[in-house]
Scaffold this active site. Structure first.
Site, PDB file in Angstrom:
ATOM      1  CB  SER B 323      -0.937   0.015   1.215  1.00 30.83           C
ATOM      2  OG  SER B 323      -1.832  -1.075   1.110  1.00 30.83           O
ATOM      3  CG  HIS B 366     -12.447   1.628   3.786  1.00 28.83           C
ATOM      4  ND1 HIS B 366     -11.853   0.642   3.021  1.00 28.83           N
ATOM      5  CD2 HIS B 366     -11.713   1.732   4.914  1.00 28.83           C
ATOM      6  CE1 HIS B 366     -10.797   0.177   3.652  1.00 28.83           C
ATOM      7  NE2 HIS B 366     -10.691   0.825   4.823  1.00 28.83           N
ATOM      8  CB  CYS B 379     -10.026   2.766   0.849  1.00 31.18           C
ATOM      9  SG  CYS B 379     -11.393   2.020  -0.059  1.00 31.18           S
TER      10      CYS B 379
END
Lengths: 370, 607
Positions: B323, B366, B379
């Site tokens: 991420s 989310h 997310c």
């Protein structure tokens, strides 16, 4: 008995030659030992010891010309017997130093009878040859006596072991014999026998002696072993160049690259420090000494004196040639001292003794009282 | 038999004999004089030279190698005296015997020492042969005491490299090892001789030309035993230059402590100039072992270690960024107008693309998120959609502008370039066209993406400083022994992020929220009193299987656990440190890597 003519005919030249060589010797010894801690460590420096021995040598020399040398003709046999007796004593009761039994110790003095025996051999041979000389030369039959007189001390010396001195005895005897002439056929036989003996003798040599001789032919094959002495000595001599490195400045000597630099390789020390000029001068001095010795022989008016002078001169000649030849890499390394220069009391006294005899012959060349 | 005339005086016969004798004598003396002339006059100069070689030896004095300090002048690497024993064959009359004696005195097997003799065959006999390095004090005493029994043997004192803290920053500092035959032949090391040690890795290697200095020489006179009797002339050595690293030793120490028992890497950088403040690769090795001589077993153990202690994972380790890559996707999305600050996307916990379903890490989703929330909460669904709209090639262009997919130019060996995938790349490399679904994986840092920790810290530092990418620097200053400045490691911009100030502002806001908001994934890295901005990352080692996240970490075999990332900088207003932490198989970025990043920031900022 004292004659004024003795003083008139005193051989100043011979004395001067001997003194000059001895002075050079002590100077060189000073340099040789000052450089090497190993020798200098001794309680009494060898050049001082050599000076004391020189005093004794002078006394021996004076003693030798105080009487008429013809007494030697009479007493030669006794002198010979006495010195061979000393050699036998060495064999049984001699002092051993680094594997060789060469010394007799009397009080605080130790000396090598093998040095004295050389003179004794010269005297007996001179007596025999002068008594039995012939124009045709000696035959084998007439040579057996001198052969025995020579071989007995030779064997005794060689088994000490001291091959160098033994060899010198043989060479002196050989030179004297050749001088008085050997009959042709006997000559051929002797030469043949000599070659045979030499080749057989090789097998009786000690390993280190063999090594030294083979290293002589090709020192570079074993530069750190048997050839070491020869290579280092050649470097020392050669590096002296024309003018030398100067007194006390010989690095080969100072840094202990030279082995036995105060006895066998004293000439290398000299050559390194004094260069070609110095060493050629010393060699020339020896040449002069030899010529002078031979001239004494020729001026002697009777055969005993002549042959005696030839014998003593040949002793000096061979020792000088072998020692210098060894230092220059011309001859194998055998321990032979350089007369008057190498360190060694017995050698010095014996040489001075010989010179005393030469002077005796020289002084009495005009007297024929007997 | 009795020829009376022979006994008479003035016999011509004896004169004749004597003249023959005289000729012989002259001939022999002539030979002697000729020989003297040959040795002393003809060959004299040559023998003079030989006599000098005989007793004059040229000894080389190794120069002291330059020292290594940290940015604050704390000594990290110095030199200690070490004693070596050598032999000069010419001075040892019987080398074999001498070596046997030496081995006996040292209490060692004679074979390895004798082998040195064979190795030196054909070597000039007056040149020393090194027998053994770094003798112990006891061995030294024994050899010194028996010096007279060991002709040709001599002891030399050499400075030996000493790494003060052993493994500390070993990958950055590197190590020394003996110069190889090829290196000697290459001519690039004119000052070195066989047996010398040169830098083989890390700063030791990259700064070799500054470290080595110039050897001195000593002309000495030796005697027949090889003992030095006089020093004739000495040419002093020129010591090597001292290197001041950009490293902060305290920060380095703290980071290494945090990495005890962990595998991975961490890099800290000063965002204002690219100075590397800490560089850790774990596990580490002890560079002292290389100088002191490693046994074959020790080397094998090191080389066979499955965690590769010899590799510098900070610059050589290539990992999927996870991420943390969303930073790149954010920049690309905002700059390309695919999204803006008001764009809200809905995350139900999954995203369908073609006939495949891509899951968000949060199964429940989310809900509706904007770019700042998406960054803060990481997310996946938001970034799937951004990525899909961008396409892989636009994404790749921005990744390249962020410094990914190419080496950063740090002056250390073997830096890995990482990998930025594009459609052309895939066709070329794998021979299959790009699939739309693959873009989604790439957009959240999975798939073909590969980055190195140093690339990530450079990127974060650029985000922190307003967009300038600096070349990472490890050498701050190089000084001469007298303190004079030889070289200064000036900040070197190598590019700008393709991001407007506004984009960077959003990005930073998202990263701040990630750490400082309860629902942010980097909550664990918050620091009381200052604002930290950061981004977690979890890089899958194997493709995600169903229910992957729910399993407790301990139930997954170590080698299948995810790699944990955390990148951060602080303080946000005036950034002084940027960090990138990667823990191999650490599981989640937040739990495994976050605390390390936090402690690094705290340590450096002194909180």
């Amino acid at each position: 008995m004292f004659d004024r003519r003795l003083v008139q005919h005193f051989d100043w030249v011979l004395l001067a030659l001997a003194l000059v060589l001895e002075a050079i010797g002590i100077l060189t010894l000073y340099s040789a030992v000052n450089a090497s801690a190993h020798v200098a460590d001794l309680t009494c420096p060898v050049y001082l010891k050599q000076t004391y021995w020189f005093g004794m040598g002078i006394a021996a020399m004076v003693a030798m010309f105080l009487f008429n040398y013809k007494w030697l003709h009479r007493w030669g046999g006794a002198a010979y017997a006495f010195s061979v007796g000393l050699l036998l004593a060495v064999a049984f009761a001699g002092k051993e130093v680094s594997g060789s039994q060469r010394w007799l110790v009397v009080g605080s003095l130790s000396f090598q009878p093998s040095e004295i025996v050389k003179i004794a051999v010269v005297i007996v041979l001179a007596r025999y040859f002068s008594d039995c000389c012939s124009e045709e030369g000696f035959t084998l039959k007439s040579l057996w006596k001198p052969l025995v007189w020579t071989l007995v001390p030779f064997i005794l010396i060689a088994r000490q072991p001291d091959l160098g001195t033994g060899l010198v005895v043989l060479l002196i005897a050989g030179s004297m014999t050749l001088f008085v002439k050997i009959e042709r056929r006997s000559m051929i036989c002797l030469t043949g026998a000599g070659v045979l003996v030499c080749s057989v003798a090789w097998f009786f040599l000690k390993e280190y002696q063999k090594q030294r001789i083979s290293a002589f032919w090709n020192p570079e094959t074993d530069p750190l072993g048997a050839g070491y002495h020869v290579i280092q000595s050649k470097i020392a001599v050669g590096s002296g160049m024309v003018l030398g490195k100067g007194f006390l400045k010989g690095t080969q000597n100072a840094l202990s690259f030279l082995p036995e630099q105060h006895t066998d390789f004293i000439f290398s020390v000299l050559a390194e420090e004094w260069g070609f000029l110095g060493s050629a001068m010393v060699v020339t001095l020896y040449l002069l000494l030899i010529i002078w010795g031979l001239s004494i022989a020729i001026r002697s008016k009777e055969p005993f004196g002549t042959i005696l002078a030839v014998g003593i001169t040949s002793m000096v000649f061979w020792q000088a040639i072998i020692n210098v030849g060894m230092a220059l890499g011309l001859l194998p390394v055998v321990g032979v001292t350089l007369p008057l220069i190498s360190y060694g009391g017995s050698s010095l006294v014996a040489t001075m003794l010989g010179i005393g005899i030469l002077m005796n012959i020289s002084m009495r060349r005009f007297m024929f009282k007997d | 038999m009795n020829h009376t005339y022979l006994k008479t005086v003035d016999s011509d016969w004896y004169r004749q004999r004597l003249s023959g004798t005289l000729i012989c004598v002259f001939a022999v003396f002539l030979v002697l004089l000729a020989r003297l002339y040959y040795l002393q006059v003809v060959k004299g100069a040559e023998f003079r030279r030989q006599s000098q070689n005989n007793c004059v030896r040229l000894q080389s004095i190794p120069p002291a190698r330059g020292l290594i300090f940290d940015r604050n002048g704390v000594l990290m690497v110095d030199n200690r005296p070490s004693f070596s024993v050598s032999i000069v064959l010419e001075d040892a009359k019987n080398p074999k015997e001498v070596l046997l004696k030496l081995a006996e005195f040292l209490g060692e097997e004679p074979q390895p020492i004798l082998a040195k003799l064979d190795g030196a065959r054909g070597y000039p006999s007056f040149k020393p042969i090194l027998l053994k390095r770094d003798l112990s004090r006891d061995s030294l005493a024994v050899v010194e005491a028996h010096k007279l029994d060991l002709p040709g043997i001599f002891i030399t004192i050499e400075p030996m490299r000493h790494y003060v803290d052993g493994k500390r920053a070993s990958h950055l500092i590197g190590y020394l090892s003996e110069i190889s035959e090829e290196q000697l032949k290459s001519g690039r090391f004119p000052h070195n001789r066989s047996g010398d040690f040169i830098g083989k890795f890390g700063v030791e290697k990259s700064c070799e030309s500054f470290f080595h200095g110039e050897p001195g020489t000593r002309q000495v006179q030796v005697n027949a035993l090889g003992q030095v009797t006089r020093v004739l002339e000495t040419v002093q050595t020129v010591p090597g230059k001292n290197v001041y690293l950009t490293l902060d030793l305290e920060l380095q120490r703290k980071t290494e402590e945090m990495f005890a028992e962990k595998v991975g890497a961490a890099v800290a950088m000063d965002p204002s100039n690219g100075h590397i403040l800490a560089m850790v690769s774990s596990p580490a090795f002890d560079p002292n072992a290389f100088v002191e001589g490693m046994t074959f077993e020790e080397w094998n153990k090191l080389a066979a270690n499955e965690f590769h202690p010899m590799g510098n994972k900070a610059i050589q380790g290539q990992y999927p960024p996870g991420s943390t890559y969303k930073i790149v996707t954010t920049i690309a999305g905002l700059e390309e107008g695919v999204i803006n600050e008001d764009t809200k996307l809905y995350c139900p916990g999954y995203y369908r693309c073609g006939n495949r379903t891509f899951r968000c890490w949060k199964r429940g989703g989310h809900g509706s998120v904007d770019i700042i929330d998406a960054l803060a909460q990481s997310c996946d669904v938001f970034f799937f959609q951004v990525g899909e709209k961008l396409g892989v090639d636009r994404l790749a262009r921005f990744a390249t502008s962020c410094g990914l997919g190419m080496s950063t130019g740090i002056k250390l060996d073997n830096e890995a370039p990482g990998l930025v995938p594009s459609s052309a790349w895939k066709l070329r490399k794998i021979g299959v066209p790009w699939q739309a679904g693959e873009t989604l994986s790439v957009a959240i840092g999975q798939g073909f993406n590969l980055v190195t920790p140093i690339q990530m810290v450079s990127l974060v530092a650029a985000v922190a400083n307003g967009g300038t990418r600096y070349k990472p620097l490890v050498v701050g200053r190089i000084r001469g022994v007298d303190g004079s400045l030889v070289k200064i490691g000036a900040a070197e911009p190598v590019g700008k992020l393709a991001a407007s100030d506004k984009t960077l502002e959003f990005l930073r806001k998202g990263l701040v929220d990630a750490v400082n908001k309860r629902e942010g994934t980097g909550w664990i890295a918050r620091v009381r009193g200052i604002e930290v901005a950061g981004k977690t990352g979890t890089a899958q080692v194997v493709s995600m299987e169903k229910g992957h996240e729910e399993k407790p970490l301990e139930s997954i075999p170590f080698c299948l656990r995810d790699h944990a990332w955390f990148v951060a900088f602080a303080p946000v207003e005036t950034p002084r440190i940027a960090v990138a932490v990667l823990v191999e198989h650490g599981g989640h970025g937040s739990s495994a890597a976050g605390p390390i990043a936090r402690e690094m920031i705290k340590a450096y900022l002194g909180i």
